[in-house]
Structures are given as structure tokens and as C-alpha cells.
Design a protein around this motif. Structure first.
Motif, mmCIF file in Angstrom:
data_model
loop_
_atom_site.group_PDB
_atom_site.id
_atom_site.type_symbol
_atom_site.label_atom_id
_atom_site.label_comp_id
_atom_site.label_asym_id
_atom_site.label_seq_id
_atom_site.Cartn_x
_atom_site.Cartn_y
_atom_site.Cartn_z
ATOM 1 N N THR A 5 15.109 -61.150 10.377
ATOM 2 C CA THR A 5 16.447 -61.718 10.588
ATOM 3 C C THR A 5 16.471 -63.215 10.306
ATOM 4 O O THR A 5 17.528 -63.783 10.160
ATOM 5 C CB THR A 5 16.935 -61.502 12.034
ATOM 6 N N MET A 18 24.826 -50.555 6.840
ATOM 7 C CA MET A 18 26.050 -50.940 7.549
ATOM 8 C C MET A 18 27.142 -51.324 6.553
ATOM 9 O O MET A 18 28.307 -50.913 6.693
ATOM 10 C CB MET A 18 25.756 -52.108 8.479
ATOM 11 N N ARG A 53 38.049 -52.969 14.455
ATOM 12 C CA ARG A 53 38.945 -53.022 15.614
ATOM 13 C C ARG A 53 40.029 -54.094 15.462
ATOM 14 O O ARG A 53 39.783 -55.162 14.912
ATOM 15 C CB ARG A 53 38.136 -53.236 16.898
ATOM 16 N N GLY A 77 28.110 -63.672 10.512
ATOM 17 C CA GLY A 77 27.833 -62.240 10.654
ATOM 18 C C GLY A 77 29.155 -61.539 10.895
ATOM 19 O O GLY A 77 29.326 -60.782 11.841
ATOM 20 N N ALA A 78 30.093 -61.788 9.991
ATOM 21 C CA ALA A 78 31.492 -61.390 10.223
ATOM 22 C C ALA A 78 31.731 -59.897 10.017
ATOM 23 O O ALA A 78 32.782 -59.393 10.400
ATOM 24 C CB ALA A 78 32.405 -62.212 9.320
ATOM 25 N N GLY A 79 30.802 -59.181 9.399
ATOM 26 C CA GLY A 79 30.911 -57.713 9.258
ATOM 27 C C GLY A 79 32.114 -57.321 8.423
ATOM 28 O O GLY A 79 32.282 -57.748 7.283
ATOM 29 N N HIS A 83 37.438 -60.267 13.346
ATOM 30 C CA HIS A 83 37.851 -61.499 14.026
ATOM 31 C C HIS A 83 38.471 -62.486 13.035
ATOM 32 O O HIS A 83 39.488 -63.105 13.313
ATOM 33 C CB HIS A 83 36.663 -62.147 14.747
ATOM 34 N N ASP A 98 28.358 -63.390 5.727
ATOM 35 C CA ASP A 98 27.550 -62.240 6.118
ATOM 36 C C ASP A 98 26.450 -62.068 5.078
ATOM 37 O O ASP A 98 26.624 -62.443 3.918
ATOM 38 C CB ASP A 98 28.399 -60.961 6.209
ATOM 39 N N VAL A 99 25.335 -61.463 5.486
ATOM 40 C CA VAL A 99 24.243 -61.195 4.534
ATOM 41 C C VAL A 99 24.494 -59.922 3.737
ATOM 42 O O VAL A 99 23.742 -59.622 2.813
ATOM 43 C CB VAL A 99 22.868 -61.069 5.221
ATOM 44 N N ASN A 119 23.049 -66.052 3.905
ATOM 45 C CA ASN A 119 22.344 -66.007 5.185
ATOM 46 C C ASN A 119 22.595 -67.314 5.940
ATOM 47 O O ASN A 119 22.560 -68.399 5.345
ATOM 48 C CB ASN A 119 20.842 -65.838 4.904
ATOM 49 N N LEU A 120 22.832 -67.205 7.227
ATOM 50 C CA LEU A 120 23.046 -68.407 8.046
ATOM 51 C C LEU A 120 21.924 -69.427 7.851
ATOM 52 O O LEU A 120 22.142 -70.633 7.900
ATOM 53 C CB LEU A 120 23.127 -67.997 9.529
ATOM 54 N N LEU A 135 30.032 -63.095 17.218
ATOM 55 C CA LEU A 135 30.480 -62.082 18.173
ATOM 56 C C LEU A 135 29.860 -60.717 17.896
ATOM 57 O O LEU A 135 29.471 -60.409 16.780
ATOM 58 C CB LEU A 135 32.006 -62.006 18.174
ATOM 59 N N MET A 136 29.827 -59.911 18.934
ATOM 60 C CA MET A 136 29.181 -58.601 18.987
ATOM 61 C C MET A 136 27.664 -58.808 19.103
ATOM 62 O O MET A 136 26.889 -58.439 18.266
ATOM 63 C CB MET A 136 29.524 -57.736 17.771
HETATM 64 N N1 SAH Z 1 30.847 -59.868 13.957
HETATM 65 C C1 SAH Z 1 31.117 -58.533 13.458
HETATM 66 C C2 SAH Z 1 29.851 -57.786 12.981
HETATM 67 C C3 SAH Z 1 28.700 -57.768 13.952
HETATM 68 S S1 SAH Z 1 27.286 -56.889 13.346
HETATM 69 C C4 SAH Z 1 31.849 -57.753 14.511
HETATM 70 O O1 SAH Z 1 31.949 -58.212 15.648
HETATM 71 O O2 SAH Z 1 32.363 -56.658 14.221
HETATM 72 C C5 SAH Z 1 26.247 -58.257 12.857
HETATM 73 C C6 SAH Z 1 26.527 -58.747 11.445
HETATM 74 O O3 SAH Z 1 25.698 -59.882 11.226
HETATM 75 C C7 SAH Z 1 26.197 -57.744 10.344
HETATM 76 O O4 SAH Z 1 27.306 -57.605 9.499
HETATM 77 C C8 SAH Z 1 25.003 -58.384 9.624
HETATM 78 O O5 SAH Z 1 24.995 -58.096 8.230
HETATM 79 C C9 SAH Z 1 25.215 -59.876 9.890
HETATM 80 N N2 SAH Z 1 24.002 -60.735 9.879
HETATM 81 C C10 SAH Z 1 22.792 -60.444 10.428
HETATM 82 N N3 SAH Z 1 21.939 -61.482 10.246
HETATM 83 C C11 SAH Z 1 22.631 -62.444 9.589
HETATM 84 C C12 SAH Z 1 22.280 -63.749 9.117
HETATM 85 N N4 SAH Z 1 21.060 -64.251 9.296
HETATM 86 N N5 SAH Z 1 23.229 -64.482 8.462
HETATM 87 C C13 SAH Z 1 24.492 -63.979 8.277
HETATM 88 N N6 SAH Z 1 24.869 -62.740 8.706
HETATM 89 C C14 SAH Z 1 23.959 -61.982 9.353
#
Ligand code: SAH
Length: 249
Positions: A5, A18, A53, A77-79, A83, A98-99, A119-120, A135-136
Motif C-alpha cells: 500500500t 475493485m 452510496r 482513495g475516492a473509489g 463523496h 485513486d490508484v 498513488n498518494l 473515508l471508509m
Molecule cells: N473512499 C471511497 C473508496 C474507499 S476504498 C468510498 O468511501 O467509497 C479505498 C480506495 O482507496 C480504493 O478505491 C483504493 O483503490 C484506493 N487506494 C488505496 N491505496 C491508495 C493509495 N496509496 N493512493 C490512492 N488511492 C489508494
């Protein structure tokens, strides 16, 4: 177990369970099972519709986070962008990262203009933001407790003056709690919130990755170490909480 990660890369679309599930759900309004494997728990499933959601469907912690957002926002990690989309509709300037390239495509298709598949921890990600959202279970991105300061220090680089980080997590101690309230935790072992996951969607198997759940006491301590101040501003119904982190300088 490698610390995947915290590498600086993005995911290859062919290894992105995912993102594939998010993409299927966006295109067809449904998806197959998104399986979540772990060496520590029984196999579980992530409901893909949860990633789409609406604000009404969000847990209270997330609603609260969205209420106190201000200024320029970075959603990490906006998925599927749930949000970011709500905030955009409210008129906020939002950048979503997001990655997962497939997730990023979906976010763009859903109307979020500023989406970057990065990647962050990639130093090419720059900018200053007034609100940083994770979030999440946003602490998950740290992977391991020992890496939490690295996550916080990286977030500091992206904070504008007076910025806030809104991040949620859970105290996993409930998993180890007995009916009488005593807790079976091996104090000599690794921190109980350190989990490993692997996601599987159809025939697409992702790499396994480390994900950190952290209790609020340890999060606060880690923030202090990094010159940040952390306040729990909302508790969920199940050992989960929302923290607001600001700079102490
Ligand atoms: N925030 C969203 C998704 C959460 S799941 C929600 O609440 O619905 C976590 C997300 O973080 C996944 O989409 C994954 O691909 C992303 N992620 C994981 N590691 C990351 C990183 N180092 N940099 C950017 N995104 C990342």
C-alpha cells in the motif's frame, strides 16, 4: 508480507478487482460478487452498491464529514467517487485521486472533472488543499501502524494553511472481545488493527495488501508525533469514529 500500500504506483487494470466491480456496476447497474479474502478472517464480500452510496445512504460519520468540508478538497482513495460527487454538486472544488484506473474512469464518467489516477505517495501529486478526505477507513492506506507517521507526514505536504484532514477508522478490539468484556489480544504480537486483504472479482485476483485499522488513542499519539492535532468529532455505532486532524503550528 510486502508493504504494497505504500509503494508509489497505480494498479494495472488487469489486476484491479475493485475497479472492475465498480466499472461493471456503473455500466450495468449490477456487479458480480466482490470477494474479500484475508488470512485473519473468514471470506467476506464487499457490497459494490455501497461504493455508489448517495449522501442519504451514507453512515452518519460520513454525513458529518461532508457537512464540515470547506475550501478546496482532495478526496484520497475516492473509489467510485461517492463523496466527491456529493461535494461537487454542492459547489466545492474537488480533486479525486485513486490508484485504480478503472475507478478513475468511472469517476470521470460520473462528472467529476478533476480526477487523477495516482498513488498518494507519488511525489508528482502536489498541491495544497483546505480539506483532505480519507473515508471508509482512511487510515487503511498506511498499511501498518509503523507506517502511520509516513501517511500523516505525506498528508501534511498537501495541507494548505489552516487545513483539516477528515479521516475515519475503527477500533478492531471488538473482534477479540469475550462476552464478559475481557479481551484476547497477544500483547507481544503485532498491533491488532493490522489486517491483510486480497480482493477477487470474477477471475481477477488483486495483489494482497496491508490495511490498518487504528484506535483513536494511537491515531492521536501518532498525530502528536507529527506535529498534528487530532480530535474525534463523531463516534459511530460500532467502534468506528471520525477524526479531524489539523496542524498544531
Ligand atoms: N473512499 C471511497 C473508496 C474507499 S476504498 C468510498 O468511501 O467509497 C479505498 C480506495 O482507496 C480504493 O478505491 C483504493 O483503490 C484506493 N487506494 C488505496 N491505496 C491508495 C493509495 N496509496 N493512493 C490512492 N488511492 C489508494
Amino acid at each position: 508480507m510486502t508493504l504494497k500500500t505504500l509503494n508509489k504506483t497505480t494498479i494495472d487494470a488487469s489486476h484491479d478487482p475493485m475497479g472492475s466491480a465498480i466499472s461493471d456496476y456503473y455500466k450495468n447497474g449490477r456487479a458480480a460478487h466482490l470477494r474479500v479474502l484475508s488470512s485473519m478472517f473468514e471470506e467476506d464480500e464487499m457490497p459494490v452498491e455501497h461504493l455508489f452510496r448517495s449522501e442519504q445512504e451514507m453512515p452518519q460519520l460520513e454525513k458529518r464529514a461532508l457537512e464540515i468540508v470547506r475550501g478546496k478538497v482532495l478526496d484520497i482513495g475516492a473509489g467510485a467517487g461517492c463523496h466527491a460527487l456529493v461535494l461537487k454538486k454542492k459547489g466545492f472544488e474537488v480533486k479525486a485521486i485513486d490508484v485504480s484506473p478503472l475507478s478513475c474512469e468511472v469517476m470521470k464518467a460520473r462528472g467529476i472533472e478533476d480526477v487523477e489516477c495516482i498513488n498518494l505517495f507519488d511525489p508528482q501529486l502536489q498541491g495544497k488543499f483546505d480539506t483532505i478526505l480519507l473515508l471508509m477507513n482512511g487510515t487503511g492506506i498506511a498499511g501498518k501502524l509503523a507506517r502511520l507517521p509516513m501517511l500523516l507526514n505525506r498528508l501534511k505536504e498537501l495541507m494548505a494553511e489552516g487545513a483539516q484532514i477528515l479521516i475515519d477508522s475503527s477500533d478492531l478490539k471488538y473482534i477479540y472481545e469475550n462476552e464478559d468484556g475481557s479481551v484476547d489480544i497477544d500483547l507481544g504480537g503485532s498491533y491488532y488493527g493490522e489486517v491483510d486483504y486480497q480482493m477477487v472479482y470474477k477471475n481477477i485476483k488483486g495483489d494482497s495488501f496491508d490495511w490498518l485499522y487504528v484506535d483513536s488513542t494511537l491515531l492521536k499519539a501518532s498525530c502528536e508525533q507529527c506535529g498534528l492535532s487530532c480530535n474525534v468529532i463523531e463516534e459511530g455505532d460500532h467502534y468506528d469514529y471520525l477524526a479531524r486532524i489539523t496542524s498544531t503550528q
